[in-house]
Design a protein around this motif. Structure first.
Motif, PDB file in Angstrom:
ATOM      1  N   PRO A 144       0.807  -1.227   0.000  1.00 57.46           N
ATOM      2  CA  PRO A 144       0.000   0.000   0.000  1.00 57.46           C
ATOM      3  C   PRO A 144       0.839   1.276   0.000  1.00 57.46           C
ATOM      4  CG  PRO A 144      -0.956  -1.602   1.481  1.00 57.46           C
ATOM      5  CD  PRO A 144       0.354  -2.178   1.033  1.00 57.46           C
ATOM      6  N   ARG A 145       1.899   1.304   0.796  1.00 60.04           N
ATOM      7  CA  ARG A 145       2.725   2.522   0.853  1.00 60.04           C
ATOM      8  C   ARG A 145       3.355   2.814  -0.501  1.00 60.04           C
ATOM      9  NH1 ARG A 145       7.504   3.791   5.312  1.00 60.04           N
ATOM     10  NH2 ARG A 145       8.070   5.860   4.494  1.00 60.04           N
ATOM     11  N   PHE A 146       3.867   1.766  -1.155  1.00 59.50           N
ATOM     12  CA  PHE A 146       4.461   1.927  -2.480  1.00 59.50           C
ATOM     13  C   PHE A 146       3.416   2.465  -3.463  1.00 59.50           C
ATOM     14  CE2 PHE A 146       5.152   0.171  -6.738  1.00 59.50           C
ATOM     15  CZ  PHE A 146       6.472   0.508  -6.986  1.00 59.50           C
ATOM     16  N   ALA A 147       2.210   1.881  -3.427  1.00 58.99           N
ATOM     17  CA  ALA A 147       1.156   2.275  -4.360  1.00 58.99           C
ATOM     18  C   ALA A 147       0.693   3.705  -4.122  1.00 58.99           C
ATOM     19  CB  ALA A 147      -0.027   1.318  -4.244  1.00 58.99           C
ATOM     20  N   LEU A 148       0.483   4.070  -2.860  1.00 59.45           N
ATOM     21  CA  LEU A 148       0.003   5.420  -2.554  1.00 59.45           C
ATOM     22  C   LEU A 148       1.047   6.470  -2.903  1.00 59.45           C
ATOM     23  CD1 LEU A 148      -1.805   4.661   0.830  1.00 59.45           C
ATOM     24  CD2 LEU A 148      -2.865   5.121  -1.397  1.00 59.45           C
ATOM     25  N   ASN A 149       2.320   6.168  -2.651  1.00 60.66           N
ATOM     26  CA  ASN A 149       3.382   7.104  -3.050  1.00 60.66           C
ATOM     27  C   ASN A 149       3.410   7.286  -4.562  1.00 60.66           C
ATOM     28  OD1 ASN A 149       4.268   7.625  -0.454  1.00 60.66           O
ATOM     29  ND2 ASN A 149       5.878   6.075  -0.484  1.00 60.66           N
ATOM     30  N   LEU A 150       3.203   6.189  -5.279  1.00 56.71           N
ATOM     31  CA  LEU A 150       3.198   6.240  -6.742  1.00 56.71           C
ATOM     32  C   LEU A 150       2.056   7.121  -7.240  1.00 56.71           C
ATOM     33  CD1 LEU A 150       4.436   5.027  -9.375  1.00 56.71           C
ATOM     34  CD2 LEU A 150       2.731   3.213  -9.189  1.00 56.71           C
ATOM     35  N   VAL A 151       0.854   6.921  -6.688  1.00 59.80           N
ATOM     36  CA  VAL A 151      -0.305   7.718  -7.088  1.00 59.80           C
ATOM     37  C   VAL A 151      -0.075   9.192  -6.769  1.00 59.80           C
ATOM     38  CG1 VAL A 151      -2.745   8.183  -6.635  1.00 59.80           C
ATOM     39  CG2 VAL A 151      -1.955   5.827  -6.919  1.00 59.80           C
ATOM     40  N   ALA A 152       0.407   9.468  -5.561  1.00 65.41           N
ATOM     41  CA  ALA A 152       0.619  10.860  -5.144  1.00 65.41           C
ATOM     42  C   ALA A 152       1.645  11.551  -6.033  1.00 65.41           C
ATOM     43  CB  ALA A 152       1.059  10.899  -3.684  1.00 65.41           C
ATOM     44  N   ARG A 153       2.730  10.860  -6.344  1.00 63.09           N
ATOM     45  CA  ARG A 153       3.768  11.469  -7.197  1.00 63.09           C
ATOM     46  C   ARG A 153       3.222  11.798  -8.577  1.00 63.09           C
ATOM     47  NH1 ARG A 153       7.191   7.297  -5.393  1.00 63.09           N
ATOM     48  NH2 ARG A 153       7.187   6.395  -7.491  1.00 63.09           N
ATOM     49  N   ASN A 154       2.423  10.881  -9.133  1.00 62.48           N
ATOM     50  CA  ASN A 154       1.901  11.122 -10.475  1.00 62.48           C
ATOM     51  C   ASN A 154       0.890  12.264 -10.505  1.00 62.48           C
ATOM     52  OD1 ASN A 154       3.204   9.219 -12.309  1.00 62.48           O
ATOM     53  ND2 ASN A 154       2.242   7.622 -11.100  1.00 62.48           N
ATOM     54  N   ILE A 155      -0.009  12.307  -9.530  1.00 65.69           N
ATOM     55  CA  ILE A 155      -0.982  13.399  -9.489  1.00 65.69           C
ATOM     56  C   ILE A 155      -0.273  14.727  -9.306  1.00 65.69           C
ATOM     57  CG2 ILE A 155      -2.877  14.419  -8.177  1.00 65.69           C
ATOM     58  CD1 ILE A 155      -3.946  11.639  -7.644  1.00 65.69           C
ATOM     59  N   CYS A 156       0.686  14.785  -8.401  1.00 63.26           N
ATOM     60  CA  CYS A 156       1.418  16.037  -8.156  1.00 63.26           C
ATOM     61  C   CYS A 156       2.182  16.474  -9.401  1.00 63.26           C
ATOM     62  CB  CYS A 156       2.367  15.876  -6.974  1.00 63.26           C
ATOM     63  SG  CYS A 156       1.543  15.782  -5.374  1.00 63.26           S
ATOM     64  N   ALA A 157       2.847  15.514 -10.064  1.00 65.34           N
ATOM     65  CA  ALA A 157       3.595  15.856 -11.271  1.00 65.34           C
ATOM     66  C   ALA A 157       2.668  16.372 -12.362  1.00 65.34           C
ATOM     67  CB  ALA A 157       4.370  14.638 -11.760  1.00 65.34           C
ATOM     68  N   ASN A 158       1.532  15.722 -12.548  1.00 66.64           N
ATOM     69  CA  ASN A 158       0.596  16.151 -13.589  1.00 66.64           C
ATOM     70  C   ASN A 158      -0.009  17.501 -13.272  1.00 66.64           C
ATOM     71  OD1 ASN A 158       1.044  13.753 -14.998  1.00 66.64           O
ATOM     72  ND2 ASN A 158      -0.649  12.690 -13.991  1.00 66.64           N
ATOM     73  N   LEU A 159      -0.297  17.753 -11.994  1.00 69.08           N
ATOM     74  CA  LEU A 159      -0.875  19.029 -11.586  1.00 69.08           C
ATOM     75  C   LEU A 159       0.121  20.164 -11.778  1.00 69.08           C
ATOM     76  CD1 LEU A 159      -3.157  20.665 -10.288  1.00 69.08           C
ATOM     77  CD2 LEU A 159      -2.211  20.039  -8.047  1.00 69.08           C
ATOM     78  N   LEU A 160       1.319  20.001 -11.253  1.00 65.79           N
ATOM     79  CA  LEU A 160       2.308  21.070 -11.311  1.00 65.79           C
ATOM     80  C   LEU A 160       2.784  21.338 -12.731  1.00 65.79           C
ATOM     81  CD1 LEU A 160       4.424  20.186  -8.139  1.00 65.79           C
ATOM     82  CD2 LEU A 160       2.757  22.043  -8.394  1.00 65.79           C
ATOM     83  N   ARG A 161       3.023  20.266 -13.478  1.00 64.18           N
ATOM     84  CA  ARG A 161       3.573  20.449 -14.827  1.00 64.18           C
ATOM     85  C   ARG A 161       2.510  20.786 -15.856  1.00 64.18           C
ATOM     86  NH1 ARG A 161       8.099  15.548 -14.935  1.00 64.18           N
ATOM     87  NH2 ARG A 161       9.284  16.307 -13.132  1.00 64.18           N
ATOM     88  N   SER A 162       1.251  20.731 -15.481  1.00 68.50           N
ATOM     89  CA  SER A 162       0.198  21.120 -16.426  1.00 68.50           C
ATOM     90  C   SER A 162       0.309  22.605 -16.793  1.00 68.50           C
ATOM     91  CB  SER A 162      -1.186  20.822 -15.848  1.00 68.50           C
ATOM     92  OG  SER A 162      -1.427  21.592 -14.692  1.00 68.50           O
ATOM     93  N   PHE A 163       0.998  23.382 -15.944  1.00 67.21           N
ATOM     94  CA  PHE A 163       1.161  24.812 -16.226  1.00 67.21           C
ATOM     95  C   PHE A 163       2.285  25.066 -17.227  1.00 67.21           C
ATOM     96  CE2 PHE A 163      -0.719  24.613 -11.952  1.00 67.21           C
ATOM     97  CZ  PHE A 163      -1.822  25.429 -12.142  1.00 67.21           C
TER      98      PHE A 163
END
Length: 295
Positions: free
Chosen positions: A239-258
């Motif tokens: 679970p920790r590996f999976a949640l970190n993976l999801v969080a990193r991808n959402i954050c990267a997509n959000l920040l880099r969308s600009f």
């Protein structure tokens, strides 16, 4: 292990010229494969094939990485002791297969071993075949001697090798459709109960990260969130590996969308992330829903 039978499985989709270069490169392995199985949806994904200095066969009909890998397994398992998966855009060092064979001979506790990409084009704009081979030649000339291992929660599917007798009835989950997204971690994570899943530091290659044959940003973004959630419930991914993976991808997509990279559809991925998050809040965990999303 002179009698060890080593089979290479290569799923491919939408890049026949890259596949042809990879198959030609594979002819330079110090330890040639005893059989190569190429798995493709249909013949349009292949160029006219010339004879190789290793046996090669083609299985057609699978759609999506999990299905293609499974068809390859069905073809390879009866006549192999070791199965190595390569992506069609991964160029292994010429001593790659000889090192895999030696690793399994020396370490009976290892069920899965993978190498590392000295350069992974999937993290950037991608590499051409010529660039990848040039990088690989330079890495081979300076590769340090010695051997070390790092245990992993699962293996990276672009290059991973498995003892065939540890696989049993484990297969890639075909609910993880299209590009799959974590289908490799799901599959090799199940093999941890049969031995170590590890990275061998002297084992390497170059991953082009070739962009053709990829799915849309919206669909990938959906899978980035839903697939890890599905695998947590399934119990095959920490679970920790999976949640970190999801969080990193959402954050990267959000920040880099600009200021999105020209080769990444960050807006599409973020949209897919949000659709998937809404579905999870509703209690819907359906990896195959990605097939219903518009391109």
């Amino acid at each position: 292990m002179d009698s060890t039978r080593l089979c290479v499985i290569i799923p491919t989709f939408g890049r026949p010229a890259v596949l042809e270069t990879m198959l030609s490169h594979l002819e330079h392995q110090h330890r040639l494969p005893d059989h190569v199985v190429v798995s493709a949806p249909d013949a349009t994904h292949l160029l006219d094939q010339r004879p190789r200095n290793y046996p090669i066969s083609f299985v057609l009909g699978g759609m999506g990485i999990s299905s293609q890998r499974n068809l390859g397994l069905e073809a390879a398992t009866p006549n192999s002791d070791i199965i190595t998966f390569f992506d069609d855009d991964f160029f292994p060092a010429n001593n790659y297969l000889s090192q895999v064979e030696g690793c399994f001979a020396a370490h009976d506790d290892i069920a899965v071993v993978m190498g590392h990409a000295v350069v992974d084009g999937a993290r950037g704009s991608g590499l051409t075949c010529e660039e990848g081979l040039q990088i690989l030649r330079a890495a081979e000339a300076s590769a340090p001697a010695g051997e070390g291992f790092e245990d992993q929660p699962g293996a990276y599917g672009c290059n991973m090798s498995i003892r065939t007798d540890r696989i049993g009835d484990i297969r890639f989950d075909e609910r993880l459709v299209l590009y799959g997204w974590q289908e490799d971690i799901d599959f090799t994570g199940q093999l941890r109960r049969h031995g170590r899943v590890t990275k061998m530091m002297s084992l390497f290659g170059v991953h082009l990260g070739y962009k053709s044959g990829r799915i849309s940003g919206v669909k990938l973004g959906y899978s980035q969130v839903v697939n890890p959630a599905y695998l947590i419930i399934k119990g095959t991914i920490p679970p920790r590996f999976a949640l970190n993976l999801v969080a990193r991808n959402i954050c990267a997509n959000l920040l880099r969308s600009f200021w999105s990279e020209p080769y990444v559809d960050r807006i599409g991925r973020l949209k897919g992330n949000m659709i998937a998050t809404w579905h999870l809040l509703q209690g819907r965990v359906e990896p195959e829903y990605v097939l219903k999303l518009l391109p």
